[in-house]
Design a protein around this motif. Structure first.
Motif, PDB file in Angstrom:
ATOM      1  N   ASN A 119       7.202   8.047  -1.269  1.00  0.00           N
ATOM      2  CA  ASN A 119       5.943   8.280  -1.984  1.00  0.00           C
ATOM      3  C   ASN A 119       4.897   8.826  -1.012  1.00  0.00           C
ATOM      4  OD1 ASN A 119       4.099   8.227  -4.138  1.00  0.00           O
ATOM      5  ND2 ASN A 119       3.383   6.183  -3.575  1.00  0.00           N
ATOM      6  N   MET A 120       3.850   9.403  -1.569  1.00  0.00           N
ATOM      7  CA  MET A 120       2.762  10.000  -0.784  1.00  0.00           C
ATOM      8  C   MET A 120       3.357  11.022   0.188  1.00  0.00           C
ATOM      9  SD  MET A 120       0.118   6.941  -0.238  1.00  0.00           S
ATOM     10  CE  MET A 120       0.158   5.450  -1.214  1.00  0.00           C
ATOM     11  N   PRO A 179       4.621  13.553  -4.432  1.00  0.00           N
ATOM     12  CA  PRO A 179       3.462  14.017  -3.652  1.00  0.00           C
ATOM     13  C   PRO A 179       2.196  13.205  -3.938  1.00  0.00           C
ATOM     14  CG  PRO A 179       4.287  15.749  -5.148  1.00  0.00           C
ATOM     15  CD  PRO A 179       5.047  14.499  -5.454  1.00  0.00           C
ATOM     16  N   ILE A 180       1.272  13.282  -2.997  1.00  0.00           N
ATOM     17  CA  ILE A 180      -0.035  12.639  -3.180  1.00  0.00           C
ATOM     18  C   ILE A 180      -0.813  13.433  -4.225  1.00  0.00           C
ATOM     19  CG2 ILE A 180      -2.278  12.213  -2.065  1.00  0.00           C
ATOM     20  CD1 ILE A 180      -0.773  11.897   0.558  1.00  0.00           C
ATOM     21  N   ASP A 181      -1.463  12.718  -5.113  1.00  0.00           N
ATOM     22  CA  ASP A 181      -2.414  13.349  -6.027  1.00  0.00           C
ATOM     23  C   ASP A 181      -3.579  12.364  -6.139  1.00  0.00           C
ATOM     24  OD1 ASP A 181      -3.898  14.155  -8.263  1.00  0.00           O
ATOM     25  OD2 ASP A 181      -2.145  15.201  -9.091  1.00  0.00           O
ATOM     26  N   VAL A 240      -4.017   9.892  -8.926  1.00  0.00           N
ATOM     27  CA  VAL A 240      -3.174   8.689  -9.093  1.00  0.00           C
ATOM     28  C   VAL A 240      -4.043   7.437  -8.928  1.00  0.00           C
ATOM     29  CG1 VAL A 240      -1.264   7.349  -8.124  1.00  0.00           C
ATOM     30  CG2 VAL A 240      -1.042   9.825  -8.342  1.00  0.00           C
ATOM     31  N   VAL A 241      -4.969   7.504  -7.951  1.00  0.00           N
ATOM     32  CA  VAL A 241      -5.828   6.343  -7.683  1.00  0.00           C
ATOM     33  C   VAL A 241      -6.695   6.058  -8.902  1.00  0.00           C
ATOM     34  CG1 VAL A 241      -7.616   5.401  -6.168  1.00  0.00           C
ATOM     35  CG2 VAL A 241      -5.863   6.939  -5.228  1.00  0.00           C
ATOM     36  N   GLY A 245       0.780  -1.231   0.000  1.00  0.00           N
ATOM     37  CA  GLY A 245       0.000   0.000   0.000  1.00  0.00           C
ATOM     38  C   GLY A 245       0.811   1.280   0.000  1.00  0.00           C
ATOM     39  N   VAL A 246       2.126   1.188  -0.127  1.00  0.00           N
ATOM     40  CA  VAL A 246       2.931   2.415  -0.118  1.00  0.00           C
ATOM     41  C   VAL A 246       3.078   3.016  -1.521  1.00  0.00           C
ATOM     42  CG1 VAL A 246       4.243   1.735   1.944  1.00  0.00           C
ATOM     43  CG2 VAL A 246       5.182   1.244  -0.323  1.00  0.00           C
ATOM     44  N   GLY A 247       2.553   2.282  -2.519  1.00  0.00           N
ATOM     45  CA  GLY A 247       2.605   2.803  -3.886  1.00  0.00           C
ATOM     46  C   GLY A 247       3.742   2.210  -4.714  1.00  0.00           C
ATOM     47  N   LYS A 248       4.195   1.035  -4.306  1.00  0.00           N
ATOM     48  CA  LYS A 248       5.315   0.407  -5.015  1.00  0.00           C
ATOM     49  C   LYS A 248       4.981   0.131  -6.486  1.00  0.00           C
ATOM     50  CE  LYS A 248       5.560  -3.704  -3.979  1.00  0.00           C
ATOM     51  NZ  LYS A 248       4.662  -3.924  -5.134  1.00  0.00           N
ATOM     52  N   SER A 249       3.797  -0.495  -6.732  1.00  0.00           N
ATOM     53  CA  SER A 249       3.448  -0.813  -8.126  1.00  0.00           C
ATOM     54  C   SER A 249       3.227   0.471  -8.927  1.00  0.00           C
ATOM     55  CB  SER A 249       2.174  -1.664  -8.196  1.00  0.00           C
ATOM     56  OG  SER A 249       2.401  -2.880  -7.547  1.00  0.00           O
ATOM     57  N   THR A 250       2.623   1.462  -8.288  1.00  0.00           N
ATOM     58  CA  THR A 250       2.409   2.747  -8.962  1.00  0.00           C
ATOM     59  C   THR A 250       3.749   3.333  -9.389  1.00  0.00           C
ATOM     60  OG1 THR A 250       0.501   3.108  -7.545  1.00  0.00           O
ATOM     61  CG2 THR A 250       1.390   5.056  -8.647  1.00  0.00           C
TER      62      THR A 250
HETATM   63  P1  ADP Z   1       1.694  -1.184  -3.408  1.00  0.00           P
HETATM   64  O1  ADP Z   1       2.195  -1.703  -4.716  1.00  0.00           O
HETATM   65  O2  ADP Z   1       2.780  -0.649  -2.539  1.00  0.00           O
HETATM   66  O3  ADP Z   1       0.797  -2.119  -2.678  1.00  0.00           O
HETATM   67  P2  ADP Z   1      -0.011   0.562  -5.012  1.00  0.00           P
HETATM   68  O4  ADP Z   1       0.898   1.070  -6.051  1.00  0.00           O
HETATM   69  O5  ADP Z   1      -0.996  -0.513  -5.388  1.00  0.00           O
HETATM   70  O6  ADP Z   1       0.793   0.107  -3.714  1.00  0.00           O
HETATM   71  O7  ADP Z   1      -0.748   1.823  -4.405  1.00  0.00           O
HETATM   72  C1  ADP Z   1      -1.699   1.720  -3.350  1.00  0.00           C
HETATM   73  C2  ADP Z   1      -2.804   2.762  -3.565  1.00  0.00           C
HETATM   74  O8  ADP Z   1      -2.244   4.062  -3.372  1.00  0.00           O
HETATM   75  C3  ADP Z   1      -3.360   2.747  -4.988  1.00  0.00           C
HETATM   76  O9  ADP Z   1      -4.734   2.992  -4.939  1.00  0.00           O
HETATM   77  C4  ADP Z   1      -2.611   3.885  -5.666  1.00  0.00           C
HETATM   78  O10 ADP Z   1      -3.368   4.456  -6.720  1.00  0.00           O
HETATM   79  C5  ADP Z   1      -2.440   4.871  -4.523  1.00  0.00           C
HETATM   80  N1  ADP Z   1      -1.279   5.754  -4.676  1.00  0.00           N
HETATM   81  C6  ADP Z   1       0.016   5.381  -4.870  1.00  0.00           C
HETATM   82  N2  ADP Z   1       0.820   6.465  -4.933  1.00  0.00           N
HETATM   83  C7  ADP Z   1       0.017   7.565  -4.800  1.00  0.00           C
HETATM   84  C8  ADP Z   1       0.248   8.978  -4.803  1.00  0.00           C
HETATM   85  N3  ADP Z   1       1.458   9.508  -4.942  1.00  0.00           N
HETATM   86  N4  ADP Z   1      -0.849   9.778  -4.635  1.00  0.00           N
HETATM   87  C9  ADP Z   1      -2.094   9.259  -4.470  1.00  0.00           C
HETATM   88  N5  ADP Z   1      -2.346   7.946  -4.462  1.00  0.00           N
HETATM   89  C10 ADP Z   1      -1.330   7.089  -4.619  1.00  0.00           C
END
Ligand code: ADP
Length: 388
Positions: free
Chosen positions: A197-198, A234-236, A239-240, A36-41
């Motif tokens: 991230n975030m 930054p959070i946007d 992104v979600v 949930g830290v945004g690794k895949s993103t």
């Molecule tokens: P992980 O791979 O670490 O489990 P994800 O990439 O699936 O995490 O991201 C988890 C959630 O957070 C997703 O819904 C994604 O869209 C959201 N997210 C990731 N980075 C950001 C960001 N910089 N701003 C807003 N939302 C984000």
């Protein structure tokens, strides 16, 4: 008899994996301590961003339980295809970007597959060895969070992979980062740096940053541990939405502060990978292996090169020392390559061995004493190197 057959098959597989990897300039594993830290993103946006800069890029999703790269790319309908030469190519997302995930190989998107460790290991190896990735500048690998089977398989299969660690600014995430760092030290993967991230939120109304989850923890940690800080994203809230609807953010909102932060991250990754390669060429980073027979005695008989003391040296300082045993079936070069050794230090090596090592891009250091302990030999070598 059966044992022999099996090792032949494994050797063939190893060869295929090595051949594929030799065509890829930089391999980058994206890791995080927790989900949930945004690794895949981050992995997806790095891959897209690099491909938009005309690099040839592969994106490999090694999450076998919850693959989400196809969804994030909006490419769930794309399938593997057989090339005219009979090989199976990775899925083409754009002229410069190919990807692969377990999802298109499953009968339905909700299929639950129970993967045991060894099966995961062979599936991931097949993703590399059996799939034709072609020549790539970068292969970005998205692993599930934590330090389980998948990152371990990547470490074993792609020992020269660099690691990008993604975290968020909260303390709890930072504790998990330390676990990822220890994992990299143990598996000897080199860390490219940390991404926070975030990290802050830019108010869409006034344009000012608001620190929702604190800020700067990742940078402080990187400083403390002597690692590169690769930047803050930054959070946007968009992104979600872009992730859910399969439109990579960096391409969808290129003018936003978050996309700009991704671009800066990509610039840092490009320069850090090049710098790390130069460090090896110019011997600022060395991984020196010394054959030993006891911890304090070097082995001089090449027939008995089974146990090795391996030293990681950065800027003439020893960072880590490890003792590693070569397995029975593994040839010497494969073992040294798997350990990503840059140099071996030997006493009076036979010419054919020294030539063989050099041909395989492993530099040979020669000592004229067989009685000093490996630690002393390294210390002496470093002293001598420094005085030049
Ligand atoms: P992980 O791979 O670490 O489990 P994800 O990439 O699936 O995490 O991201 C988890 C959630 O957070 C997703 O819904 C994604 O869209 C959201 N997210 C990731 N980075 C950001 C960001 N910089 N701003 C807003 N939302 C984000």
């Amino acid at each position: 008899m059966i044992k022999k057959e099996k090792s032949f098959i494994m050797e063939q597989e190893d060869k295929k994996v090595r051949e594929q990897l030799s065509k890829i300039k930089y391999k980058i594993l994206v890791m995080s301590g927790k989900g949930g830290v945004g690794k895949s993103t981050v992995a997806v946006n790095i891959a897209i961003g690099l491909s938009l800069q005309d690099f040839m890029v592969g994106l490999l999703d090694v999450d076998l339980h919850g693959p989400n790269i196809p969804k994030m790319l909006g490419a769930r309908d794309l399938r593997l295809s057989r090339k005219p030469d009979g090989k199976i190519g990775a899925i083409k997302y754009s002229p410069n970007l190919k990807f692969l995930s377990i999802e298109p190989l499953l009968p339905s998107e909700d299929s639950a597959v129970i993967w045991r460790g060894p099966l995961k290991h062979s599936a991931i190896r097949q993703f590399i060895g059996d799939i034709d990735w072609g020549e790539l500048d970068y292969l970005i690998i998205d692993a599930p969070p934590g330090t389980g089977d998948e990152p371990l398989t990547v470490a074993k299969t792609i020992p020269d992979a660099y690691v990008v660690i993604v975290t968020t600014p909260q303390e709890v995430s930072l504790i998990d980062v330390k676990k990822s760092i220890r994992f990299c030290q143990k598996t000897k993967m080199r860390i490219l740096g940390i991404v926070e991230n975030m990290s802050g939120f830019i108010c869409p109304h006034c344009g000012k940053p608001i620190d929702l989850f604190k800020k700067g923890g990742g940078e402080k940690l990187a400083q403390e541990l002597g690692l590169r800080f690769l930047g803050r994203i930054p959070i946007d809230p968009r992104v979600v939405d872009t992730g859910d609807t399969g439109r990579p953010f960096i391409a969808a909102y290129p003018e936003s502060p978050t996309a700009k932060a991704f671009e800066e991250l990509i610039r840092k990754i490009i320069s850090a990978t090049e710098e790390m390669k130069r460090d090896i060429l110019e011997e600022r980073f060395m991984r020196i292996a010394i054959p030993i027979n006891t911890p304090s005695k070097i082995e001089i008989d090449p027939e008995k090169f089974d146990l090795f003391a391996i030293y990681d040296i950065e800027n003439n300082k020893i960072l880590v020392k490890d003792v590693v045993k070569r397995t029975e079936n593994q040839n010497l070069i494969d073992f040294l390559k798997e350990q990503v050794v840059t140099h071996v230090l030997l006493f009076d090596p036979p010419k054919n061995l020294a030539d063989h090592l050099s041909q395989n891009e492993i530099r040979v250091l020669v000592t004229d004493t067989s009685t000093e302990s490996p630690d002393n030999l390294i210390e002496e070598y470093l002293k001598e190197k420094q005085s030049h």
